[in-house]
Design a protein around this motif. Structure first.
Motif, mmCIF file in Angstrom:
data_model
loop_
_atom_site.group_PDB
_atom_site.id
_atom_site.type_symbol
_atom_site.label_atom_id
_atom_site.label_comp_id
_atom_site.label_asym_id
_atom_site.label_seq_id
_atom_site.Cartn_x
_atom_site.Cartn_y
_atom_site.Cartn_z
ATOM 1 N N MET A 48 19.743 -5.152 34.961
ATOM 2 C CA MET A 48 19.295 -3.772 34.639
ATOM 3 C C MET A 48 21.066 -4.345 33.793
ATOM 4 O O MET A 48 21.214 -4.531 32.491
ATOM 5 N N GLY A 49 21.655 -5.642 34.503
ATOM 6 C CA GLY A 49 22.595 -6.499 33.871
ATOM 7 C C GLY A 49 22.076 -7.360 32.903
ATOM 8 O O GLY A 49 22.948 -8.014 31.917
ATOM 9 N N LYS A 50 21.134 -7.485 32.947
ATOM 10 C CA LYS A 50 20.200 -9.095 32.017
ATOM 11 C C LYS A 50 20.280 -8.203 30.287
ATOM 12 O O LYS A 50 20.409 -8.688 29.264
ATOM 13 N N GLY A 51 20.314 -6.703 30.894
ATOM 14 C CA GLY A 51 19.662 -5.816 29.172
ATOM 15 C C GLY A 51 21.899 -5.958 28.826
ATOM 16 O O GLY A 51 21.610 -5.506 27.017
ATOM 17 N N MET A 52 22.242 -6.497 29.347
ATOM 18 C CA MET A 52 24.117 -6.335 28.864
ATOM 19 C C MET A 52 24.219 -7.447 28.073
ATOM 20 O O MET A 52 24.780 -7.293 26.942
ATOM 21 N N VAL A 53 23.396 -7.730 27.906
ATOM 22 C CA VAL A 53 23.841 -9.643 27.569
ATOM 23 C C VAL A 53 23.023 -9.854 26.104
ATOM 24 O O VAL A 53 23.314 -10.773 25.325
ATOM 25 N N GLN A 54 22.069 -8.703 25.926
ATOM 26 C CA GLN A 54 21.157 -8.719 25.112
ATOM 27 C C GLN A 54 22.434 -8.283 23.219
ATOM 28 O O GLN A 54 23.032 -7.558 24.270
ATOM 29 N N SER A 55 22.305 -8.760 22.070
ATOM 30 C CA SER A 55 22.918 -8.306 21.722
ATOM 31 C C SER A 55 21.863 -7.180 20.904
ATOM 32 O O SER A 55 20.889 -6.674 20.812
ATOM 33 N N GLY A 56 22.909 -6.662 19.310
ATOM 34 C CA GLY A 56 22.586 -5.478 19.464
ATOM 35 C C GLY A 56 23.009 -3.975 19.438
ATOM 36 O O GLY A 56 24.450 -3.800 20.208
ATOM 37 N N ALA A 57 23.230 -3.060 19.265
ATOM 38 C CA ALA A 57 23.761 -1.844 19.134
ATOM 39 C C ALA A 57 22.873 -0.677 20.317
ATOM 40 O O ALA A 57 21.748 -0.790 20.665
ATOM 41 N N MET A 58 23.606 0.525 20.389
ATOM 42 C CA MET A 58 22.737 0.635 21.476
ATOM 43 C C MET A 58 22.773 2.406 20.302
ATOM 44 O O MET A 58 23.490 2.895 19.940
ATOM 45 N N LEU A 59 21.158 3.021 20.863
ATOM 46 C CA LEU A 59 20.619 3.926 20.123
ATOM 47 C C LEU A 59 20.992 5.437 21.163
ATOM 48 O O LEU A 59 20.096 4.634 22.389
ATOM 49 N N ASP A 119 19.468 -1.615 9.980
ATOM 50 C CA ASP A 119 18.668 -3.578 10.186
ATOM 51 C C ASP A 119 18.963 -4.243 11.722
ATOM 52 O O ASP A 119 19.732 -5.545 10.850
ATOM 53 N N GLU A 120 19.252 -3.369 12.785
ATOM 54 C CA GLU A 120 20.177 -4.199 14.002
ATOM 55 C C GLU A 120 19.048 -4.008 14.763
ATOM 56 O O GLU A 120 18.430 -2.743 14.442
ATOM 57 N N ASP A 121 19.191 -5.144 15.737
ATOM 58 C CA ASP A 121 18.203 -5.030 16.984
ATOM 59 C C ASP A 121 19.359 -3.488 18.048
ATOM 60 O O ASP A 121 20.613 -3.124 17.789
ATOM 61 N N LEU A 122 18.310 -2.651 18.628
ATOM 62 C CA LEU A 122 18.819 -1.488 19.211
ATOM 63 C C LEU A 122 18.260 -1.262 20.739
ATOM 64 O O LEU A 122 16.938 -1.876 20.401
ATOM 65 N N SER A 123 18.617 -0.959 21.687
ATOM 66 C CA SER A 123 18.387 -0.530 23.261
ATOM 67 C C SER A 123 19.187 0.298 23.201
ATOM 68 O O SER A 123 19.746 1.740 23.052
ATOM 69 N N ILE A 124 18.354 1.298 24.151
ATOM 70 C CA ILE A 124 17.401 2.544 24.465
ATOM 71 C C ILE A 124 18.503 2.956 25.791
ATOM 72 O O ILE A 124 17.124 2.270 26.616
ATOM 73 N N ILE A 125 18.868 3.524 26.657
ATOM 74 C CA ILE A 125 19.161 3.896 27.976
ATOM 75 C C ILE A 125 18.965 5.471 27.793
ATOM 76 O O ILE A 125 19.325 5.859 27.748
ATOM 77 N N GLY A 126 17.318 5.287 28.508
ATOM 78 C CA GLY A 126 17.074 7.442 28.953
ATOM 79 C C GLY A 126 16.983 7.932 27.189
ATOM 80 O O GLY A 126 15.969 7.127 26.970
ATOM 81 N N SER A 127 16.813 8.888 27.005
ATOM 82 C CA SER A 127 16.452 9.561 25.850
ATOM 83 C C SER A 127 15.695 10.007 25.199
ATOM 84 O O SER A 127 14.977 9.039 24.447
ATOM 85 N N ALA A 128 14.347 10.416 26.351
ATOM 86 C CA ALA A 128 13.489 10.663 26.645
ATOM 87 C C ALA A 128 12.947 11.634 24.869
ATOM 88 O O ALA A 128 11.952 10.412 25.252
ATOM 89 N N ALA A 129 13.472 12.698 24.962
ATOM 90 C CA ALA A 129 12.958 12.560 23.986
ATOM 91 C C ALA A 129 13.278 12.717 22.359
ATOM 92 O O ALA A 129 12.480 11.512 21.310
ATOM 93 N N LEU A 130 14.074 11.105 21.924
ATOM 94 C CA LEU A 130 14.029 9.973 21.003
ATOM 95 C C LEU A 130 13.288 9.023 21.725
ATOM 96 O O LEU A 130 12.916 9.498 20.167
ATOM 97 N N VAL A 131 13.106 9.326 22.317
ATOM 98 C CA VAL A 131 11.479 7.792 22.691
ATOM 99 C C VAL A 131 10.613 8.453 21.531
ATOM 100 O O VAL A 131 9.961 7.698 21.478
ATOM 101 N N ARG A 132 10.389 9.344 22.587
ATOM 102 C CA ARG A 132 8.896 9.897 22.023
ATOM 103 C C ARG A 132 8.986 10.308 20.998
ATOM 104 O O ARG A 132 7.851 9.565 19.945
ATOM 105 N N SER A 133 9.755 10.589 19.836
ATOM 106 C CA SER A 133 9.553 10.369 18.670
ATOM 107 C C SER A 133 9.207 8.988 18.154
ATOM 108 O O SER A 133 9.012 9.143 16.495
#
Length: 191
Positions: A48-59, A119-133
């Motif tokens: 899970m820590g590997k995800g912290m070093v990726q660039s981009g914003a969270m969604l 126009d930027e990389d995005l990462s999502i943790i959880g948010s199943a309804a959003l992921v489905r959409s």
């Protein structure tokens, strides 16, 4: 080119509801909240820590964003994940929120179309309804599925209905000491 990655904590039967705490998400009478805690170990923490070093914003979807505010906003516990969560730019997709001022560095979006316009990389943790959409709109480029070795029988699943046919390829997998499989899949864009 923008990339959207989703990390989903799930059971063998696909349940993604209430991973962290007994009271996290009791919608629909769900009584199994907090099912993920017994499966934490150093291997999972490192993955899970590997995800912290990726660039981009969270969604986030609104429910997850509001839940995370209670856990992470303003946390000064010295945990590097707390520092990361508070410093990162965070987008929250909601048609009901008035603003996103409750958590620093948050920006309110109103729709999946607003997400598609970013126009930027995005990462999502959880948010199943959003992921489905986002999946239905063809916007998810990569999934990291954190599959826990248990079944619950009830609860919201990652895909509770139909999902468009989309092919993914396994790009990495790690098994933790507690039997959790962390599998990363990238969308196949052409053959």
């Amino acid at each position: 080119m923008r990339s959207i990655s989703a990390t989903m904590f799930m059971t063998l039967d696909g349940v993604v509801q209430g991973f962290g705490r007994p009271d996290e998400d009791t919608r629909g009478g769900f009584t199994h909240g907090g099912w993920g805690g017994a499966y934490s170990d150093d291997v999972l923490a490192a993955e899970m820590g590997k995800g912290m070093v990726q660039s981009g914003a969270m969604l986030f979807g609104r429910r997850t964003w509001e839940d995370f505010i209670g856990v992470w906003a303003g946390a000064t516990d010295g945990n590097p994940f707390s520092t990361h969560m508070n410093a990162a730019r965070k987008y929250v997709v909601s048609s009901s929120l008035e603003d996103a001022a409750a958590w620093e560095n948050s920006v309110l979006l109103r729709s999946v179309d607003d997400v598609a316009a970013l126009d930027e990389d995005l990462s999502i943790i959880g948010s199943a309804a959003l992921v489905r959409s986002l999946h239905a709109a063809g916007l998810i480029d990569r999934y990291t599925l954190v599959i826990h070795p248990l079944t619950l029988g009830t609860g919201a699943r990652l895909f509770d209905g139909s999902a468009p046919v989309t092919e993914f390829e396994l790009t990495s997998s790690v098994t933790t000491t507690k039997g959790v499989i962390v599998a990363t899949y990238a969308r196949i864009t052409s053959r």
